[in-house]
Design a protein around this motif. Structure first.
Motif, PDB file in Angstrom:
ATOM      1  N   THR A   1     -20.287   8.978  11.151  1.00 31.78           N
ATOM      2  CA  THR A   1     -20.160   8.385  12.612  1.00 31.78           C
ATOM      3  C   THR A   1     -21.192   7.243  12.420  1.00 31.78           C
ATOM      4  O   THR A   1     -20.762   6.389  13.325  1.00 31.78           O
ATOM      5  CB  THR A   1     -20.733   9.330  13.457  1.00 31.78           C
ATOM      6  OG1 THR A   1     -19.893  10.636  13.674  1.00 31.78           O
ATOM      7  CG2 THR A   1     -20.624   8.912  15.079  1.00 31.78           C
TER       8      THR A   1
ATOM      9  N   LYS B 104     -19.312   3.718  11.657  1.00 28.60           N
ATOM     10  CA  LYS B 104     -18.113   3.131  12.439  1.00 28.60           C
ATOM     11  C   LYS B 104     -17.790   1.627  12.489  1.00 28.60           C
ATOM     12  O   LYS B 104     -16.767   1.222  12.045  1.00 28.60           O
ATOM     13  CB  LYS B 104     -18.276   3.595  14.028  1.00 28.60           C
ATOM     14  CG  LYS B 104     -17.176   3.180  14.773  1.00 28.60           C
ATOM     15  CD  LYS B 104     -17.168   3.786  16.451  1.00 28.60           C
ATOM     16  CE  LYS B 104     -15.994   3.161  16.940  1.00 28.60           C
ATOM     17  NZ  LYS B 104     -16.136   3.627  18.376  1.00 28.60           N
TER      18      LYS B 104
ATOM     19  N   TYR C  74     -16.624   0.930   8.660  1.00 28.63           N
ATOM     20  CA  TYR C  74     -15.371   1.419   8.833  1.00 28.63           C
ATOM     21  C   TYR C  74     -14.345   0.404   9.400  1.00 28.63           C
ATOM     22  O   TYR C  74     -13.309  -0.016   8.829  1.00 28.63           O
ATOM     23  CB  TYR C  74     -15.058   2.739   9.495  1.00 28.63           C
ATOM     24  CG  TYR C  74     -13.471   3.094   9.467  1.00 28.63           C
ATOM     25  CD1 TYR C  74     -13.157   3.969   7.865  1.00 28.63           C
ATOM     26  CD2 TYR C  74     -12.501   2.898  10.248  1.00 28.63           C
ATOM     27  CE1 TYR C  74     -11.858   4.334   7.895  1.00 28.63           C
ATOM     28  CE2 TYR C  74     -11.356   2.962  10.042  1.00 28.63           C
ATOM     29  CZ  TYR C  74     -10.843   3.971   8.899  1.00 28.63           C
ATOM     30  OH  TYR C  74      -9.624   4.192   8.753  1.00 28.63           O
TER      31      TYR C  74
ATOM     32  N   GLU D  94      -5.607   2.184  13.889  1.00 33.61           N
ATOM     33  CA  GLU D  94      -6.701   3.029  13.498  1.00 33.61           C
ATOM     34  C   GLU D  94      -7.222   3.459  14.807  1.00 33.61           C
ATOM     35  O   GLU D  94      -7.369   3.027  15.761  1.00 33.61           O
ATOM     36  CB  GLU D  94      -7.710   1.959  12.790  1.00 33.61           C
ATOM     37  CG  GLU D  94      -7.578   1.219  11.743  1.00 33.61           C
ATOM     38  CD  GLU D  94      -7.424   2.068  10.492  1.00 33.61           C
ATOM     39  OE1 GLU D  94      -7.842   3.317  10.555  1.00 33.61           O
ATOM     40  OE2 GLU D  94      -6.826   1.698   9.654  1.00 33.61           O
TER      41      GLU D  94
ATOM     42  N   TRP E 151     -10.204   6.084  16.271  1.00 34.62           N
ATOM     43  CA  TRP E 151     -11.608   7.005  16.029  1.00 34.62           C
ATOM     44  C   TRP E 151     -11.357   8.137  16.706  1.00 34.62           C
ATOM     45  O   TRP E 151     -11.129   8.230  18.012  1.00 34.62           O
ATOM     46  CB  TRP E 151     -12.562   6.011  16.507  1.00 34.62           C
ATOM     47  CG  TRP E 151     -13.748   6.412  16.128  1.00 34.62           C
ATOM     48  CD1 TRP E 151     -14.929   7.019  17.170  1.00 34.62           C
ATOM     49  CD2 TRP E 151     -14.674   6.287  15.033  1.00 34.62           C
ATOM     50  NE1 TRP E 151     -15.983   7.563  16.416  1.00 34.62           N
ATOM     51  CE2 TRP E 151     -16.011   7.139  15.053  1.00 34.62           C
ATOM     52  CE3 TRP E 151     -14.423   5.908  13.751  1.00 34.62           C
ATOM     53  CZ2 TRP E 151     -17.071   6.946  14.281  1.00 34.62           C
ATOM     54  CZ3 TRP E 151     -15.327   5.967  12.666  1.00 34.62           C
ATOM     55  CH2 TRP E 151     -16.511   6.296  12.888  1.00 34.62           C
TER      56      TRP E 151
ATOM     57  N   ASP F 187     -11.744  11.115  19.163  1.00 33.71           N
ATOM     58  CA  ASP F 187     -12.808  11.394  20.593  1.00 33.71           C
ATOM     59  C   ASP F 187     -12.665  12.786  21.022  1.00 33.71           C
ATOM     60  O   ASP F 187     -13.520  13.220  21.445  1.00 33.71           O
ATOM     61  CB  ASP F 187     -12.039  10.326  21.661  1.00 33.71           C
ATOM     62  CG  ASP F 187     -12.461  10.561  22.876  1.00 33.71           C
ATOM     63  OD1 ASP F 187     -13.797  10.148  23.096  1.00 33.71           O
ATOM     64  OD2 ASP F 187     -11.786  10.890  23.966  1.00 33.71           O
TER      65      ASP F 187
ATOM     66  N   THR G  20     -17.050  11.956  11.980  1.00 34.71           N
ATOM     67  CA  THR G  20     -15.835  11.629  13.093  1.00 34.71           C
ATOM     68  C   THR G  20     -14.618  11.611  12.224  1.00 34.71           C
ATOM     69  O   THR G  20     -14.487  10.726  11.074  1.00 34.71           O
ATOM     70  CB  THR G  20     -16.143  10.424  13.984  1.00 34.71           C
ATOM     71  OG1 THR G  20     -17.494  10.674  14.572  1.00 34.71           O
ATOM     72  CG2 THR G  20     -14.708  10.349  15.055  1.00 34.71           C
TER      73      THR G  20
ATOM     74  N   VAL H  54     -11.141  10.152  11.644  1.00 33.07           N
ATOM     75  CA  VAL H  54     -10.048   8.938  12.012  1.00 33.07           C
ATOM     76  C   VAL H  54      -8.696   9.259  11.497  1.00 33.07           C
ATOM     77  O   VAL H  54      -8.654   9.710  10.412  1.00 33.07           O
ATOM     78  CB  VAL H  54     -10.906   7.618  11.249  1.00 33.07           C
ATOM     79  CG1 VAL H  54      -9.943   6.421  11.249  1.00 33.07           C
ATOM     80  CG2 VAL H  54     -12.462   7.533  11.712  1.00 33.07           C
TER      81      VAL H  54
ATOM     82  N   SER I  66      -5.080   7.154  10.955  1.00 29.81           N
ATOM     83  CA  SER I  66      -4.590   5.782  10.717  1.00 29.81           C
ATOM     84  C   SER I  66      -3.058   5.798  10.422  1.00 29.81           C
ATOM     85  O   SER I  66      -2.615   6.721   9.748  1.00 29.81           O
ATOM     86  CB  SER I  66      -5.187   5.095   9.764  1.00 29.81           C
ATOM     87  OG  SER I  66      -6.635   5.103   9.687  1.00 29.81           O
TER      88      SER I  66
END
Length: 117
Positions: free
Chosen positions: A13, A16, A19, A40, A42, A44, A65, A67, A69
């Motif tokens: 995390t 971010k 990333y 992309e 993230w 939630d 976290t 991700v 994509s």
């Protein structure tokens, strides 16, 4: 017919911003070789599961976290031609664009769209 590549990975995390930098460069390279769009996302609201879940699939740790994509391509042929070029591009190498995450549990696959509403 269009084609998509989808990726899921756990990112620390705290990484971010790193990333986002990594994804911008990689996304520009994908688009240079023919991708029409890069998305992309993230995580939630990505719940832990009891049998399966995104966090379980990518072996996400407490401080990571998920991700997700997607790379959109005009066709599988364009993607197949581009993929080799993308992977050989020096800008995609670790010393040029280091991954701010552990790539081992990354999940990846190519998909043929079957319904778009």
């Amino acid at each position: 017919m269009s084609y998509i590549d989808a990726f899921a990975v756990a990112v620390p995390t705290e990484n971010k911003a790193l990333y986002i930098e990594h994804a911008k460069l990689a996304g520009d390279i994908f688009k240079e070789y023919g991708a029409t769009k890069i998305l992309e996302a993230w995580g939630d609201d990505v719940p832990e599961g009891e049998v399966t879940s995104f966090p379980m699939a990518v072996k996400a740790k407490e401080n990571e976290t998920v991700v997700f994509s997607i790379a959109f391509w005009p066709s599988k042929e364009v993607r197949d031609t581009a993929w080799k070029k993308v992977m050989e591009d020096p800008r995609m190498q670790e010393n040029e664009n280091p991954m701010p995450f552990d790539g081992k549990p990354l999940i990846y696959g190519g998909f043929v769209p079957m319904l778009e509403l």
